[in-house]
Design a protein around this motif. Structure first.
Motif, PDB file in Angstrom:
ATOM      1  N   ARG A   1      -7.182  13.857  -9.330  1.00 11.42           N
ATOM      2  CA  ARG A   1      -7.713  12.493  -9.359  1.00 11.42           C
ATOM      3  C   ARG A   1      -6.644  11.481  -8.899  1.00 11.42           C
ATOM      4  O   ARG A   1      -6.918  10.600  -8.093  1.00 11.42           O
ATOM      5  CB  ARG A   1      -8.228  12.174 -10.775  1.00 11.42           C
ATOM      6  CG  ARG A   1      -8.939  10.849 -10.840  1.00 11.42           C
ATOM      7  CD  ARG A   1      -9.815  10.728 -12.067  1.00 11.42           C
ATOM      8  NE  ARG A   1     -10.120   9.320 -12.307  1.00 11.42           N
ATOM      9  CZ  ARG A   1     -10.967   8.875 -13.218  1.00 11.42           C
ATOM     10  NH1 ARG A   1     -11.607   9.709 -14.002  1.00 11.42           N
ATOM     11  NH2 ARG A   1     -11.185   7.575 -13.364  1.00 11.42           N
ATOM     12  N   PHE A   2      -5.433  11.620  -9.399  1.00  8.02           N
ATOM     13  CA  PHE A   2      -4.360  10.722  -8.936  1.00  8.02           C
ATOM     14  C   PHE A   2      -4.070  10.943  -7.453  1.00  8.02           C
ATOM     15  O   PHE A   2      -3.757  10.003  -6.726  1.00  8.02           O
ATOM     16  CB  PHE A   2      -3.068  10.954  -9.734  1.00  8.02           C
ATOM     17  CG  PHE A   2      -3.102  10.445 -11.154  1.00  8.02           C
ATOM     18  CD1 PHE A   2      -3.598   9.183 -11.455  1.00  8.02           C
ATOM     19  CD2 PHE A   2      -2.596  11.225 -12.200  1.00  8.02           C
ATOM     20  CE1 PHE A   2      -3.601   8.699 -12.764  1.00  8.02           C
ATOM     21  CE2 PHE A   2      -2.603  10.755 -13.509  1.00  8.02           C
ATOM     22  CZ  PHE A   2      -3.105   9.496 -13.801  1.00  8.02           C
ATOM     23  N   PHE A   3      -4.173  12.196  -7.022  1.00  8.30           N
ATOM     24  CA  PHE A   3      -3.965  12.477  -5.600  1.00  8.30           C
ATOM     25  C   PHE A   3      -4.994  11.701  -4.757  1.00  8.30           C
ATOM     26  O   PHE A   3      -4.659  11.114  -3.725  1.00  8.30           O
ATOM     27  CB  PHE A   3      -4.069  13.982  -5.321  1.00  8.30           C
ATOM     28  CG  PHE A   3      -4.050  14.316  -3.859  1.00  8.30           C
ATOM     29  CD1 PHE A   3      -2.850  14.347  -3.157  1.00  8.30           C
ATOM     30  CD2 PHE A   3      -5.233  14.550  -3.163  1.00  8.30           C
ATOM     31  CE1 PHE A   3      -2.832  14.615  -1.787  1.00  8.30           C
ATOM     32  CE2 PHE A   3      -5.220  14.814  -1.796  1.00  8.30           C
ATOM     33  CZ  PHE A   3      -4.023  14.843  -1.102  1.00  8.30           C
ATOM     34  N   ALA A   4      -6.248  11.679  -5.235  1.00  5.92           N
ATOM     35  CA  ALA A   4      -7.313  10.961  -4.514  1.00  5.92           C
ATOM     36  C   ALA A   4      -6.986   9.468  -4.425  1.00  5.92           C
ATOM     37  O   ALA A   4      -7.178   8.836  -3.379  1.00  5.92           O
ATOM     38  CB  ALA A   4      -8.651  11.173  -5.211  1.00  5.92           C
TER      39      ALA A   4
ATOM     40  N   ALA B   1       0.821  -1.225   0.000  1.00  6.12           N
ATOM     41  CA  ALA B   1       0.000   0.000   0.000  1.00  6.12           C
ATOM     42  C   ALA B   1       0.857   1.278   0.000  1.00  6.12           C
ATOM     43  O   ALA B   1       0.569   2.205  -0.769  1.00  6.12           O
ATOM     44  CB  ALA B   1      -0.985  -0.018   1.160  1.00  6.12           C
ATOM     45  N   PRO B   2       1.909   1.360   0.824  1.00 10.29           N
ATOM     46  CA  PRO B   2       2.701   2.604   0.822  1.00 10.29           C
ATOM     47  C   PRO B   2       3.335   2.903  -0.544  1.00 10.29           C
ATOM     48  O   PRO B   2       3.390   4.058  -0.975  1.00 10.29           O
ATOM     49  CB  PRO B   2       3.787   2.331   1.874  1.00 10.29           C
ATOM     50  CG  PRO B   2       3.192   1.310   2.787  1.00 10.29           C
ATOM     51  CD  PRO B   2       2.367   0.437   1.881  1.00 10.29           C
ATOM     52  N   LYS B   3       3.761   1.844  -1.221  1.00  4.31           N
ATOM     53  CA  LYS B   3       4.366   2.020  -2.537  1.00  4.31           C
ATOM     54  C   LYS B   3       3.340   2.564  -3.532  1.00  4.31           C
ATOM     55  O   LYS B   3       3.643   3.399  -4.389  1.00  4.31           O
ATOM     56  CB  LYS B   3       4.863   0.644  -3.006  1.00  4.31           C
ATOM     57  CG  LYS B   3       6.085   0.684  -3.888  1.00  4.31           C
ATOM     58  CD  LYS B   3       6.576  -0.723  -4.170  1.00  4.31           C
ATOM     59  CE  LYS B   3       6.474  -1.031  -5.648  1.00  4.31           C
ATOM     60  NZ  LYS B   3       6.668  -2.451  -5.938  1.00  4.31           N
ATOM     61  N   ARG B   4       2.127   2.078  -3.389  1.00  9.09           N
ATOM     62  CA  ARG B   4       1.030   2.532  -4.264  1.00  9.09           C
ATOM     63  C   ARG B   4       0.679   3.989  -3.997  1.00  9.09           C
ATOM     64  O   ARG B   4       0.343   4.747  -4.907  1.00  9.09           O
ATOM     65  CB  ARG B   4      -0.180   1.642  -4.000  1.00  9.09           C
ATOM     66  CG  ARG B   4      -0.765   0.831  -5.120  1.00  9.09           C
ATOM     67  CD  ARG B   4       0.012   0.579  -6.311  1.00  9.09           C
ATOM     68  NE  ARG B   4      -0.854   0.666  -7.500  1.00  9.09           N
ATOM     69  CZ  ARG B   4      -0.400   0.724  -8.739  1.00  9.09           C
ATOM     70  NH1 ARG B   4       0.889   0.709  -8.968  1.00  9.09           N
ATOM     71  NH2 ARG B   4      -1.249   0.785  -9.743  1.00  9.09           N
ATOM     72  N   ALA B   5       0.753   4.369  -2.740  1.00  5.73           N
ATOM     73  CA  ALA B   5       0.475   5.778  -2.389  1.00  5.73           C
ATOM     74  C   ALA B   5       1.480   6.670  -3.109  1.00  5.73           C
ATOM     75  O   ALA B   5       1.123   7.706  -3.681  1.00  5.73           O
ATOM     76  CB  ALA B   5       0.545   5.977  -0.879  1.00  5.73           C
ATOM     77  N   LEU B   6       2.737   6.254  -3.100  1.00  2.00           N
ATOM     78  CA  LEU B   6       3.773   7.043  -3.774  1.00  2.00           C
ATOM     79  C   LEU B   6       3.602   7.013  -5.295  1.00  2.00           C
ATOM     80  O   LEU B   6       3.750   8.038  -5.969  1.00  2.00           O
ATOM     81  CB  LEU B   6       5.168   6.518  -3.393  1.00  2.00           C
ATOM     82  CG  LEU B   6       6.328   7.304  -4.002  1.00  2.00           C
ATOM     83  CD1 LEU B   6       6.359   8.732  -3.469  1.00  2.00           C
ATOM     84  CD2 LEU B   6       7.668   6.636  -3.724  1.00  2.00           C
ATOM     85  N   HIS B   7       3.281   5.840  -5.810  1.00  2.00           N
ATOM     86  CA  HIS B   7       3.096   5.689  -7.260  1.00  2.00           C
ATOM     87  C   HIS B   7       2.089   6.722  -7.785  1.00  2.00           C
ATOM     88  O   HIS B   7       2.342   7.423  -8.766  1.00  2.00           O
ATOM     89  CB  HIS B   7       2.599   4.265  -7.557  1.00  2.00           C
ATOM     90  CG  HIS B   7       2.244   4.034  -8.982  1.00  2.00           C
ATOM     91  ND1 HIS B   7       3.201   3.793  -9.942  1.00  2.00           N
ATOM     92  CD2 HIS B   7       1.046   4.027  -9.625  1.00  2.00           C
ATOM     93  CE1 HIS B   7       2.600   3.641 -11.123  1.00  2.00           C
ATOM     94  NE2 HIS B   7       1.292   3.781 -10.949  1.00  2.00           N
ATOM     95  N   PHE B   8       0.951   6.831  -7.114  1.00  2.00           N
ATOM     96  CA  PHE B   8      -0.070   7.760  -7.605  1.00  2.00           C
ATOM     97  C   PHE B   8       0.272   9.213  -7.286  1.00  2.00           C
ATOM     98  O   PHE B   8      -0.172  10.112  -7.983  1.00  2.00           O
ATOM     99  CB  PHE B   8      -1.458   7.365  -7.109  1.00  2.00           C
ATOM    100  CG  PHE B   8      -2.014   6.199  -7.884  1.00  2.00           C
ATOM    101  CD1 PHE B   8      -2.259   6.317  -9.245  1.00  2.00           C
ATOM    102  CD2 PHE B   8      -2.261   4.981  -7.273  1.00  2.00           C
ATOM    103  CE1 PHE B   8      -2.750   5.239  -9.982  1.00  2.00           C
ATOM    104  CE2 PHE B   8      -2.750   3.896  -8.002  1.00  2.00           C
ATOM    105  CZ  PHE B   8      -2.991   4.034  -9.360  1.00  2.00           C
ATOM    106  N   TRP B   9       1.051   9.430  -6.226  1.00  2.00           N
ATOM    107  CA  TRP B   9       1.507  10.800  -5.994  1.00  2.00           C
ATOM    108  C   TRP B   9       2.431  11.241  -7.136  1.00  2.00           C
ATOM    109  O   TRP B   9       2.332  12.356  -7.637  1.00  2.00           O
ATOM    110  CB  TRP B   9       2.198  10.967  -4.635  1.00  2.00           C
ATOM    111  CG  TRP B   9       2.898  12.293  -4.592  1.00  2.00           C
ATOM    112  CD1 TRP B   9       4.240  12.505  -4.581  1.00  2.00           C
ATOM    113  CD2 TRP B   9       2.282  13.593  -4.661  1.00  2.00           C
ATOM    114  NE1 TRP B   9       4.503  13.861  -4.628  1.00  2.00           N
ATOM    115  CE2 TRP B   9       3.321  14.547  -4.689  1.00  2.00           C
ATOM    116  CE3 TRP B   9       0.961  14.034  -4.716  1.00  2.00           C
ATOM    117  CZ2 TRP B   9       3.075  15.923  -4.754  1.00  2.00           C
ATOM    118  CZ3 TRP B   9       0.708  15.393  -4.800  1.00  2.00           C
ATOM    119  CH2 TRP B   9       1.767  16.329  -4.805  1.00  2.00           C
TER     120      TRP B   9
END
Ligand SMILES: [Zn+2]
Length: 318
Positions: free
Chosen positions: A153-156, A128-136
């Motif tokens: 939208r990516f931030f969301a 999950a943390p990696k995904r948070a960064l990916h979309f940021w």
């Protein structure tokens, strides 16, 4: 030897873990965003087509959909964020092959939305943390090219993963004691996990959607937690939330009775959700959920501030 048995037990358990989540990401985020009037400045964002190269894996049957707005429309940042903070739960992470260990988190979606910290961090499952960064990173790219629609939208999407790991069951699935005691009756273990998960979700969703003042107050009053890097913050969030899991589990057994551990497809008495029915035990149960929720709100606020800092700096340069 002892460690090996525990490991086997844990593997067996994790194998059958269902997907846990906070409920009502959208409603909670909506309440929180009201506290950030600067967001209202972004009230006429042009809806644009998707023009990004994202080489990470997606569910082959997931298609990018506009959930209410059309390309060319104008929309507010607040609407974009609240509308899309639940998007990662709508199938994008299902049916893919990410890790040989993903079965242990209930599949690829579990893998993407969890961060199980086991053996004090020696063995971590999920990204999950990696995904948070990916979309940021995608959000940043979009903002920098002036595409604010996809930026928000990516931030969301990114925010979704940060919120997920602040849910105790996303960071640790079940007390080890229960796994050890229940390992010879796997069916029972499965239903225990499911019962605790769905019951917490139903309960928390009821409180938010029916406006339980205690819950709304915590969401409003939570102090922002500093976010400098979404991945690091998500890891930190998981370390904190995992500590609530044991007590939450025990309180659910006390509050709902032993059936939550013993009955298949346990359904809580709806009277226990209604907020007219307060008792000291109910108070304790609410308190533990509210402590975890306060962190969820705190991370959300911190991340909104992080976004503001980024946008301010970016717009200053332009
Ligand atoms: Zn999720």
């Amino acid at each position: 030897m002892k460690k090996r048995i525990i490991l086997t037990v844990l593997i067996l358990f994790l194998f059958i873990t269902p997907l846990f989540s906070w409920s009502a990401h959208k409603e909670m985020t909506e309440i929180i965003l009201k506290q950030f009037p600067w967001l209202q400045k972004y009230n006429k964002i042009k809806v644009t087509p998707y023009t990004y190269t994202d080489n990470s894996l997606y569910n082959p049957s997931y298609a990018i959909t506009y959930r209410g707005e059309k390309i060319g429309d104008e929309i507010s940042a607040i609407t974009i964020i609240t509308r899309y903070v639940e998007e990662p739960d709508k199938g994008m992470d299902e049916n893919i092959n990410i890790s040989s260990m993903q079965k242990l988190t209930g599949g690829s979606s579990g893998w993407r939305h969890m961060y199980f910290i086991t053996f004090q961090g020696l063995w971590i499952l999920g990204e999950a943390p990696k995904r948070a960064l990916h979309f940021w990173n995608l959000a940043r790219e979009a903002f920098m090219k002036g595409d604010y629609y996809w930026g928000f939208r990516f931030f969301a999407y990114s925010l979704h993963y940060l919120q997920d790991v602040s849910m105790p069951f996303h960071a640790y699935p079940m007390p080890l004691k229960n796994v050890v005691l229940g390992i010879f009756n796997l069916d029972k273990l499965i239903s225990q996990g499911e019962n605790h998960h769905y019951t917490l979700e139903d309960y928390q969703e009821y409180q938010i959607k029916n406006g339980n003042p205690k819950y709304i107050k915590v969401l409003k009053e939570a102090k922002p937690l500093e976010v400098k890097n979404p991945e690091e913050s998500a890891k930190k969030a998981a370390w904190i939330s995992r500590d609530f899991m044991g007590e939450l589990w025990n309180l659910q057994v006390k509050y709902y009775g032993p059936d939550i551990n013993n009955k298949k497809n346990f359904k809580a008495d709806p009277k226990l959700f209604s907020f007219e029915n307060y008792s000291p035990l109910r108070e304790e149960y609410d308190n533990i959920i509210l402590q975890a929720l306060e962190f969820c709100a705190g991370w959300t606020k911190g991340y909104i501030i992080f976004l503001k800092d980024f946008l301010d700096k970016m717009e200053e340069i332009k």
